[in-house]
Design an enzyme around this catalytic site. Structure first.
Site, mmCIF file in Angstrom:
data_model
loop_
_atom_site.group_PDB
_atom_site.id
_atom_site.type_symbol
_atom_site.label_atom_id
_atom_site.label_comp_id
_atom_site.label_asym_id
_atom_site.label_seq_id
_atom_site.Cartn_x
_atom_site.Cartn_y
_atom_site.Cartn_z
ATOM 1 N N ASN A 90 4.517 34.492 23.633
ATOM 2 C CA ASN A 90 4.881 33.441 22.664
ATOM 3 C C ASN A 90 3.617 32.677 22.268
ATOM 4 O O ASN A 90 3.302 32.532 21.089
ATOM 5 C CB ASN A 90 5.884 32.457 23.278
ATOM 6 C CG ASN A 90 7.149 33.136 23.749
ATOM 7 O OD1 ASN A 90 7.529 34.170 23.212
ATOM 8 N ND2 ASN A 90 7.807 32.567 24.745
ATOM 9 N N ASP A 91 2.903 32.205 23.282
ATOM 10 C CA ASP A 91 1.675 31.467 22.984
ATOM 11 C C ASP A 91 0.579 32.396 22.476
ATOM 12 O O ASP A 91 -0.200 32.010 21.597
ATOM 13 C CB ASP A 91 1.196 30.712 24.233
ATOM 14 C CG ASP A 91 1.888 29.366 24.343
ATOM 15 O OD1 ASP A 91 1.880 28.614 23.348
ATOM 16 O OD2 ASP A 91 2.464 29.066 25.396
ATOM 17 N N CYS A 136 6.197 38.110 29.850
ATOM 18 C CA CYS A 136 7.301 37.167 30.042
ATOM 19 C C CYS A 136 7.598 36.359 28.783
ATOM 20 O O CYS A 136 8.439 35.474 28.803
ATOM 21 C CB CYS A 136 7.051 36.259 31.239
ATOM 22 S SG CYS A 136 5.640 35.169 31.028
ATOM 23 N N GLU A 173 -2.157 34.054 27.980
ATOM 24 C CA GLU A 173 -1.474 33.620 26.757
ATOM 25 C C GLU A 173 -2.410 32.904 25.793
ATOM 26 O O GLU A 173 -2.003 32.481 24.715
ATOM 27 C CB GLU A 173 -0.259 32.746 27.098
ATOM 28 C CG GLU A 173 -0.546 31.588 28.027
ATOM 29 C CD GLU A 173 0.702 30.806 28.448
ATOM 30 O OE1 GLU A 173 1.745 30.930 27.793
ATOM 31 O OE2 GLU A 173 0.601 30.057 29.444
ATOM 32 N N HIS A 214 12.347 25.467 21.003
ATOM 33 C CA HIS A 214 13.075 24.944 22.160
ATOM 34 C C HIS A 214 14.516 25.437 22.197
ATOM 35 O O HIS A 214 14.980 25.981 23.207
ATOM 36 C CB HIS A 214 13.024 23.410 22.131
ATOM 37 C CG HIS A 214 13.734 22.761 23.261
ATOM 38 N ND1 HIS A 214 15.058 22.379 23.183
ATOM 39 C CD2 HIS A 214 13.327 22.455 24.504
ATOM 40 C CE1 HIS A 214 15.419 21.859 24.333
ATOM 41 N NE2 HIS A 214 14.391 21.876 25.158
#
Ligand code: PEP
Ligand code: MG
Length: 449
Positions: free
Chosen positions: A342-343, A405, A319, A30
């Site tokens: 990211n995922d 992204c 993702e 985060h």
């Protein structure tokens, strides 16, 4: 700002801070993601610091710093310095600008930006971004009134309660989208439907719970019970992404209304909004199909209401490994793919994005990993899924637009990989746009060499 880790409750503090230092987390936690988006310097996952919230101190290498003391951060290297080091804001001018202009002459891969506010969109546009590749709508709810309505929506016990809270959120969302679409007028803006890890948004402290009880006219115990019922063992793999829009279709409907309502208003004002609506965390074709039906139904209603139509596209994030593996099926319903690396990294490696700091240093030291895969795209593993998904997608939808992204979209070697597999664009936080433009141009030149 120094925290053990950050959550949405820290947003006001993060926005006031010059820099952010956390003990826990990593490249895609985060603190890192939000700080990067805000263009703030951040060092996350500095496991050696000891934060004492009660005493308002942080101990770093035996020295204790108290609230108000100066420390300086280098977000690139992760170094923390005692005292204040003078800094200078980056700008695109002189030789730097000439180099960037040269890049545009050669590049094939375009660079967009990840931006959640008109300010970030403008900063990125000034750095040469050709649109927005990701607007994380959950990042738009942090201001006081918005977070209350958002919490009310999450804590509502039935669809009636949710509709009530969503009606409060609609004008906020529409105004936010209008600002972003306006800042990127004439360029594509890819807005992702809500994808919040729910636990990050509910109040965990008594004060916050009391405030919500008052706001919703229910007892604190009821709020606490609802907070407890929302707790998940693994929120990253839980009730998030399109799963939220599937279980609560009224959220997808409200967001579509807000996005397209904002676009219609701008069009009536003579502007050229180019919205794209993106469904997150798809793993199964029918998830996308059902979300798309809601979007298309609401779009028809909105265009009738406003008496004007705006062209828009519906795409999806890739993702989840299953989405990559079945990309030929997903492409039958998606007008574009955006790779959420990211995922995709999290789920391909099986590493929690938020917990990597506990073992990554050992993996690097023992040379099991050469680099942090959340920072530098793993071309051998994750990259294969991406390459395959681009090919499979284009086999059924020739010319399918694809982009990245995830945080890798601003990392040079990853950007080059994206160019090599034929992606159309990379999207990164505003301050990484120039480096991504350079890497994209280098990839094109290296290709010809
Ligand atoms: C991703 O998973 O790469 C992504 C861009 O989405 P988020 O970081 O918001 O999960
Ligand atoms: Mg994601």
């Amino acid at each position: 700002m120094v925290r053990i880790e950050t959550s949405p409750e820290d947003l006001a503090g993060m926005s006031a801070a010059e820099g952010i230092l956390t003990a826990r987390g990593g490249m895609t936690s985060h603190a890192a993601v939000v700080a990067r988006g805000m263009g703030k310097c951040c060092v996350s996952g500095a496991g050696a610091i000891q934060v004492d919230y009660k005493a308002k101190t942080v101990k770093i290498e035996g020295v204790t710093y108290k609230e108000g003391d100066y420390i300086s951060l280098n977000g690139t290297t992760g170094q923390v310095y005692a005292g204040e080091i003078p800094t200078k804001a980056a700008e695109l001018s002189g030789d730097f600008k000439a180099l960037m202009d040269l890049c545009d002459k050669y590049t094939k891969l375009q660079v967009r930006t990840n931006a959640d506010t008109p300010h970030d969109a403008r900063v990125a546009r000034a750095f040469g971004a050709k649109g927005i590749g990701l607007t994380r709508t959950e990042h738009m709810f942090f201001e006081d009134k918005k977070i209350l309505a958002m919490r009310e929506m999450i804590l509502a016990k039935d669809s009636e309660g949710r509709e009530k809270a969503l009606a409060k959120l609609l004008p906020y969302q529409k105004a936010d989208f209008k600002g972003i679409l306006d800042a990127m007028d004439g360029l594509p803006v890819n807005i992702r439907l809500l994808d919040p890890p729910l636990h990050e948004f509910v109040p965990h402290d008594l004060k916050g719970q009391e405030q919500m009880a008052k706001e919703m006219g229910v007892s604190v115990e009821e709020i606490q019970a609802r907070v407890a019922s929302l707790a998940e063992n693994n929120p990253m793999l839980g009730h998030r992404g399109c799963r939220l829009g599937i279980t609560f279709p009224e959220i997808t409907a409200m967001q579509t209304r807000a996005i397209l309502g904002a676009a219609c208003e701008l069009k009536k004002e003579g502007k050229n909004p180019m919205p794209e609506i993106m469904v997150p965390l798809i793993g199964i074709l029918y998830e996308l199909k059902q979300q798309k039906e809601i979007i298309q139904r609401v779009a028809k209603e909105v265009f009738e209401e406003y008496g004007v139509e705006v062209e828009f596209e519906i795409g999806t994030m890739i993702e989840i490994p299953r989405a990559a593996l079945t990309a030929d099926r997903i492409a039958t319903e998606a007008q574009y793919f955006s790779f959420g690396t990211n995922d995709l990294t999290q789920m391909t490696f099986g590493y929690s994005r938020d917990d990597i700091a506990s073992f990554l240093p050992a993996y690097l030291e023992k040379k099991i990993l050469k680099v942090d895969p959340f920072q530098v795209l793993d071309q051998k593993g994750v990259g294969q899924l991406i390459k395959m998904a681009v090919e499979k997608g284009r086999a059924v939808r020739p010319g399918l637009r694809t982009g990245i992204c995830g945080e890798h979209g601003g990392e040079p070697s990853s950007v080059k990989f994206c160019a090599r597999v034929g992606m159309n664009y990379a999207s990164c936080s505003p301050f990484r746009v120039p480096i991504a433009r350079l890497a994209a141009a280098q990839a094109a030149v290296e290709d010809e060499a």
